[in-house]
Motif scaffolding. Structure first.
Motif, PDB file in Angstrom:
ATOM      1  N   LEU A 101       0.877  -1.061  -0.154  1.00 40.69           N
ATOM      2  CA  LEU A 101       0.099   0.115   0.059  1.00 40.69           C
ATOM      3  C   LEU A 101       0.927   1.294   0.112  1.00 40.69           C
ATOM      4  O   LEU A 101       0.483   2.149  -0.601  1.00 40.69           O
ATOM      5  CB  LEU A 101      -1.090  -0.089   1.186  1.00 40.69           C
ATOM      6  CG  LEU A 101      -1.854   1.130   1.229  1.00 40.69           C
ATOM      7  CD1 LEU A 101      -2.834   1.170   0.062  1.00 40.69           C
ATOM      8  CD2 LEU A 101      -2.642   0.905   2.550  1.00 40.69           C
ATOM      9  N   PHE A 102       2.048   1.342   0.774  1.00 38.81           N
ATOM     10  CA  PHE A 102       2.951   2.318   0.810  1.00 38.81           C
ATOM     11  C   PHE A 102       3.730   2.576  -0.622  1.00 38.81           C
ATOM     12  O   PHE A 102       3.407   3.560  -1.283  1.00 38.81           O
ATOM     13  CB  PHE A 102       4.154   1.960   1.583  1.00 38.81           C
ATOM     14  CG  PHE A 102       4.985   2.923   1.574  1.00 38.81           C
ATOM     15  CD1 PHE A 102       4.965   4.303   2.258  1.00 38.81           C
ATOM     16  CD2 PHE A 102       6.401   2.891   0.753  1.00 38.81           C
ATOM     17  CE1 PHE A 102       6.300   5.231   2.184  1.00 38.81           C
ATOM     18  CE2 PHE A 102       7.125   3.821   0.521  1.00 38.81           C
ATOM     19  CZ  PHE A 102       7.186   4.855   1.421  1.00 38.81           C
TER      20      PHE A 102
ATOM     21  N   ALA B 149       2.314   0.617  10.248  1.00 39.51           N
ATOM     22  CA  ALA B 149       3.146   0.548   9.010  1.00 39.51           C
ATOM     23  C   ALA B 149       4.433   1.227   8.955  1.00 39.51           C
ATOM     24  O   ALA B 149       5.259   0.740   8.525  1.00 39.51           O
ATOM     25  CB  ALA B 149       2.199   0.827   7.705  1.00 39.51           C
ATOM     26  N   PRO B 150       4.458   2.744   9.316  1.00 39.52           N
ATOM     27  CA  PRO B 150       5.460   3.476   9.480  1.00 39.52           C
ATOM     28  C   PRO B 150       6.685   2.692  10.312  1.00 39.52           C
ATOM     29  O   PRO B 150       7.849   2.730   9.972  1.00 39.52           O
ATOM     30  CB  PRO B 150       5.098   4.891  10.062  1.00 39.52           C
ATOM     31  CG  PRO B 150       3.749   4.930   9.781  1.00 39.52           C
ATOM     32  CD  PRO B 150       3.193   3.517   9.878  1.00 39.52           C
ATOM     33  N   ASN B 151       6.190   2.021  11.096  1.00 32.82           N
ATOM     34  CA  ASN B 151       7.030   1.240  12.103  1.00 32.82           C
ATOM     35  C   ASN B 151       7.478   0.181  11.804  1.00 32.82           C
ATOM     36  O   ASN B 151       8.836  -0.487  11.685  1.00 32.82           O
ATOM     37  CB  ASN B 151       6.573   1.226  13.602  1.00 32.82           C
ATOM     38  CG  ASN B 151       6.446   2.400  14.203  1.00 32.82           C
ATOM     39  OD1 ASN B 151       7.236   3.425  14.145  1.00 32.82           O
ATOM     40  ND2 ASN B 151       5.244   2.720  14.962  1.00 32.82           N
ATOM     41  N   TYR B 152       6.605  -0.584  10.918  1.00 32.60           N
ATOM     42  CA  TYR B 152       6.875  -1.951   9.959  1.00 32.60           C
ATOM     43  C   TYR B 152       8.084  -1.733   8.999  1.00 32.60           C
ATOM     44  O   TYR B 152       9.144  -2.240   8.859  1.00 32.60           O
ATOM     45  CB  TYR B 152       5.987  -2.589   9.297  1.00 32.60           C
ATOM     46  CG  TYR B 152       4.594  -3.027  10.219  1.00 32.60           C
ATOM     47  CD1 TYR B 152       4.699  -3.489  11.345  1.00 32.60           C
ATOM     48  CD2 TYR B 152       3.348  -3.209   9.582  1.00 32.60           C
ATOM     49  CE1 TYR B 152       3.717  -4.257  12.179  1.00 32.60           C
ATOM     50  CE2 TYR B 152       2.085  -3.557  10.392  1.00 32.60           C
ATOM     51  CZ  TYR B 152       2.475  -4.091  11.682  1.00 32.60           C
ATOM     52  OH  TYR B 152       1.582  -4.744  12.188  1.00 32.60           O
TER      53      TYR B 152
ATOM     54  N   LYS C 155       9.920   4.003   8.213  1.00 32.31           N
ATOM     55  CA  LYS C 155      10.072   4.983   7.364  1.00 32.31           C
ATOM     56  C   LYS C 155       8.935   6.041   7.994  1.00 32.31           C
ATOM     57  O   LYS C 155       7.839   5.808   8.321  1.00 32.31           O
ATOM     58  CB  LYS C 155       9.525   4.512   5.962  1.00 32.31           C
ATOM     59  CG  LYS C 155      10.412   4.051   5.005  1.00 32.31           C
ATOM     60  CD  LYS C 155       9.717   3.713   3.636  1.00 32.31           C
ATOM     61  CE  LYS C 155      10.613   2.782   2.795  1.00 32.31           C
ATOM     62  NZ  LYS C 155      10.058   1.787   1.837  1.00 32.31           N
ATOM     63  N   LEU C 156       9.208   7.315   7.875  1.00 31.09           N
ATOM     64  CA  LEU C 156       8.424   8.332   7.888  1.00 31.09           C
ATOM     65  C   LEU C 156       7.500   8.636   6.453  1.00 31.09           C
ATOM     66  O   LEU C 156       8.454   8.528   5.411  1.00 31.09           O
ATOM     67  CB  LEU C 156       9.210   9.893   8.211  1.00 31.09           C
ATOM     68  CG  LEU C 156       9.951   9.470   9.358  1.00 31.09           C
ATOM     69  CD1 LEU C 156      10.885  11.029   9.521  1.00 31.09           C
ATOM     70  CD2 LEU C 156       9.284   9.803  10.564  1.00 31.09           C
ATOM     71  N   PHE C 157       6.216   8.463   6.578  1.00 34.99           N
ATOM     72  CA  PHE C 157       5.480   8.554   5.242  1.00 34.99           C
ATOM     73  C   PHE C 157       5.441  10.089   4.636  1.00 34.99           C
ATOM     74  O   PHE C 157       5.291  11.157   5.371  1.00 34.99           O
ATOM     75  CB  PHE C 157       4.200   7.986   5.435  1.00 34.99           C
ATOM     76  CG  PHE C 157       3.904   6.592   5.619  1.00 34.99           C
ATOM     77  CD1 PHE C 157       5.111   5.857   5.776  1.00 34.99           C
ATOM     78  CD2 PHE C 157       2.994   5.766   5.679  1.00 34.99           C
ATOM     79  CE1 PHE C 157       5.054   4.384   5.815  1.00 34.99           C
ATOM     80  CE2 PHE C 157       2.703   4.546   5.792  1.00 34.99           C
ATOM     81  CZ  PHE C 157       3.882   3.752   5.976  1.00 34.99           C
TER      82      PHE C 157
ATOM     83  N   ASP D  14       9.081   5.950  17.084  1.00 34.28           N
ATOM     84  CA  ASP D  14       7.821   5.868  16.526  1.00 34.28           C
ATOM     85  C   ASP D  14       8.040   6.575  15.295  1.00 34.28           C
ATOM     86  O   ASP D  14       8.212   7.810  15.305  1.00 34.28           O
ATOM     87  CB  ASP D  14       6.512   6.317  17.402  1.00 34.28           C
ATOM     88  CG  ASP D  14       5.359   5.797  16.732  1.00 34.28           C
ATOM     89  OD1 ASP D  14       5.186   5.579  15.448  1.00 34.28           O
ATOM     90  OD2 ASP D  14       4.460   5.424  17.673  1.00 34.28           O
ATOM     91  N   TYR D  15       7.884   5.943  14.132  1.00 35.56           N
ATOM     92  CA  TYR D  15       7.932   6.421  12.855  1.00 35.56           C
ATOM     93  C   TYR D  15       6.425   7.208  12.373  1.00 35.56           C
ATOM     94  O   TYR D  15       6.571   7.873  11.098  1.00 35.56           O
ATOM     95  CB  TYR D  15       8.476   5.389  11.665  1.00 35.56           C
ATOM     96  CG  TYR D  15       9.913   5.301  11.967  1.00 35.56           C
ATOM     97  CD1 TYR D  15      10.973   5.943  11.270  1.00 35.56           C
ATOM     98  CD2 TYR D  15      10.313   4.230  12.764  1.00 35.56           C
ATOM     99  CE1 TYR D  15      12.132   5.591  11.412  1.00 35.56           C
ATOM    100  CE2 TYR D  15      11.601   4.120  12.806  1.00 35.56           C
ATOM    101  CZ  TYR D  15      12.626   4.852  12.296  1.00 35.56           C
ATOM    102  OH  TYR D  15      13.775   4.210  12.295  1.00 35.56           O
TER     103      TYR D  15
END
Lengths: 442, 206
Positions: free
Chosen positions: A248-249, A276-279, A282-284, B34-35
């Motif tokens: 999805l990203f 998801a950002p932690n999975y 990444k910073l979206f 935390d991202y």
């Protein structure tokens, strides 16, 4: 740890080699007061002591103590430290998968502040690393991994459903230009779906398409990746959760959408917005928001006109746990309902304290625990009955599914709707400036 | 300094070193990164986690169990007072008479609360299922410590027994659930961070 299989050692690494202080903080904090019992639907519905949340904490904590503390290694009986043996693993499967919806009520009400839901997820992750995810749940994850959506809907079926819905939309709004755009780049909104929608509830797609039409939104659906769900969040297999989230990203990035709007799905929105950002570490760069927030935004900014008199039946709201207690979306759905219905009544309790419907935590896909799921659903049935509402609104398709089953089992006689359906029913459309559609011409 | 003073000082030192090692591990492991995009105010949520969220009105574990909650609260107050008095009594500093009798009254109530909690643990089935020997030992040691403090405030000749009891408690402290005195703060920090990051706490009216 001598004599343990490679799988067990891998599972124990999740406990004994924490990446940060979160795990050891929570695993060392429970004082066994047992006051969390009444916050758990499983305990309240069955009065079975095995379901006291502190016992779930204890199960993980005693394994942790056995392999990570001096007391557990040398005086195991003092703290009931236990080996990660086959009996323990079976108990873990039953408690972590079979009797927890990850609803988070116990965490919110714990006298100490132990994040019990987090610890259950650690327990599930250990089981996943040893291959002990219930087969029914794993098959849902596998479907998503293999086909791109958890219901394994072929792309042709998906596009033909959308094509039919697009025709319906054109007829309903009497505008041949109305559309359900597919795979459009550079749009404002990439909208996602719960695969239950194209499979079982296409009207909720129609409802959202009508709202986008009324808001004159620049939006699209993707035929490559539209599935908002991530059942690997429930199975707690990190590798698989990463793969699903990455799709999805990547799709949002490839289409250069400014916002990824997550359909009405509690766990799906949590899995992509927060996990998801932690999975992906990444910073979206794009905005991620739920459709509930978007609907409230449209009404607040006057982008859509609604008439609450179009929804005159008494409406109540079921708060999905992942959206509300674990996602902080509390006021938006109430704002929407107060603007689109004449008679909105709250359940008791509601908001952060709301009772889980029973369908969360992957329970809907784990048929082996179906009886327990329906047993705890009785509590929700009573909550609904007491409101006297004719319609129950919930911004979550898993909750919709469970509520439909509760409605049938406990003969509530209510309608179950998503928030988008309520908004679509209340929409006031501008007069179409139109040329007749090809069908009308015919 | 008598033998029991040395014993208590040694026990205190061991307890302190052990708890410090736990604290160092907590600090070295650090908070999670935390991202996701932050939605709320983490600082005020952490404050709320330690204050507002601890109020009985906010927690079912409190408002559905008010007698147990009250007993637990009194028991903890008695423990903190007893620990504070340990340092005074170690240096043979006696509180003023009017304070002493107030503290004696408080310790009587808190000690009885401890006994009540112990009775509940042994008689309620779900608590028995949850409990390990550590739960009973911890409760007994802390309750006895409170009663010994009370007795010492009345009868100074009781000092050897008091310091022996205190030493046992201090030596046992890092071994079992009493460690929650340290981890409690870390757990509430993490909970405040989690709920604050997502904009769930500080709680609003829905």
């Amino acid at each position: 740890m001598n004599g343990l299989s490679a799988q067990k050692l891998k599972a124990l690494q999740l406990l004994t080699q924490p990446k940060d202080s979160q795990l050891i903080s929570h695993v060392n904090s429970c004082v066994h007061c047992g006051l969390c019992a009444e916050s758990c639907m499983y305990y309240v519905a069955t009065n079975d002591e095995r379901f006291v949340p502190a016992l779930k904490v204890d199960l993980l904590s005693t394994i942790y103590q056995r392999y990570s503390t001096v007391t557990g290694k040398f005086l195991p009986r003092l703290v009931k430290a236990r080996e990660l043996d086959d009996a323990t693993i079976q108990e873990m499967v039953d408690l972590f998968f079979g009797s927890c919806t990850l609803c988070g009520r116990c965490t919110l009400h714990c006298s100490i502040g132990v994040d019990i839901t987090y610890l259950v997820r650690v327990g599930r992750a250990m089981l996943a690393s040893m291959g002990f995810v219930p087969a029914t749940l794993q098959s849902t994850v596998n479907a998503a991994l293999q086909t791109g959506n958890n219901m394994a809907i072929p792309t042709e079926d998906f596009t033909s459903t959308l094509s039919w819905l697009e025709d319906e939309l054109r007829n309903e709004v009497q505008d041949p230009q109305a559309s359900i755009p597919l795979n459009q780049p550079d749009v404002n909104v990439l909208y996602t779906l719960n695969p239950r929608e194209p499979r079982f509830f296409p009207l909720s797609i129609s409802a959202m398409a009508k709202i986008f039409y009324a808001a004159k939104e620049s939006w699209t659906l993707s035929t490559f990746m539209y599935d908002v769900t991530n059942y690997a969040y429930f199975s707690c297999n990190l590798e698989e959760a990463v793969k699903i989230a990455e799709r999805l990203f990547n799709e949002t990035t490839n289409l250069r959408a400014k916002r990824c709007v997550l359909a009405e799905c509690g766990h799906g929105s949590r899995a992509f917005r927060w996990e998801a950002p932690n999975y992906l570490q990444k910073l979206f760069s794009f905005d991620t928001l739920t459709s509930v927030e978007l609907l409230a935004e449209y009404i607040r900014e006057g982008r859509i006109k609604v008439d609450k008199d179009k929804n005159q039946e008494t409406v109540t709201l079921h708060d999905p746990c992942n959206l509300v207690r674990e996602g902080g979306i509390v006021d938006e759905q109430r704002y929407v309902l107060n603007h689109t219905t004449t008679t909105f009544v709250e359940m008791t309790p509601h908001g952060l304290d709301n009772l889980c419907c029973g369908g969360g935590g992957g329970q809907l896909s784990m048929s082996e625990y179906g009886d327990r799921r329906m047993k705890i659903g009785e509590l929700k049935a009573e909550q609904i009955r007491k409101t006297g509402a004719a319609t129950v609104v919930t911004p979550c398709h898993n909750c919709v599914d469970q509520l439909i089953q509760i409605n049938n089992r406990f003969k509530l006689g209510v309608n179950i709707k998503t928030l988008a359906e309520i908004v679509a029913d209340a929409l006031v459309l501008d007069q179409p400036a139109v040329t007749p559609s090809p069908t009308q011409k015919a | 300094m008598t033998w029991y003073h040395y014993l208590a000082a040694g026990a205190f030192l061991l307890c302190l070193i052990s708890l410090l090692s736990h604290l160092i591990r907590l600090v070295r492991l650090g908070a999670p990164n935390d991202y996701s995009r932050r939605r709320g105010n983490v600082g005020s949520a952490i404050v709320f986690s330690f204050l507002g969220a601890m109020s009985p009105a906010k927690k079912e574990s409190a408002y559905l169990h008010l007698p147990t909650y009250t007993a637990g609260l009194l028991y903890h107050i008695g423990t903190f007072v007893s620990i504070a008095l340990f340092f005074l009594l170690f240096f043979n500093i006696q509180p003023a008479a009017w304070i002493r009798w107030g503290v004696i009254g408080l310790l009587a109530v808190s000690g009885l609360s401890g006994v009540g909690i112990l009775v509940k643990r042994t008689t309620v089935k779900k608590l028995r299922l949850l409990s390990s020997p550590d739960d009973y030992i911890s409760n007994i040691l802390v309750t006895v410590f409170q009663f010994l403090t009370l007795v010492l405030l009345i009868q100074e000749a009781f000092a050897p027994f008091y310091f022996l009891g205190a030493s046992l408690l201090l030596l046992y402290f890092p071994l079992g659930k009493l460690k929650h005195a340290l981890y409690f703060f870390a757990a509430r920090y993490h909970l405040g961070f989690f709920y604050g990051w997502r904009g769930i706490w500080p709680a609003r009216k829905s």
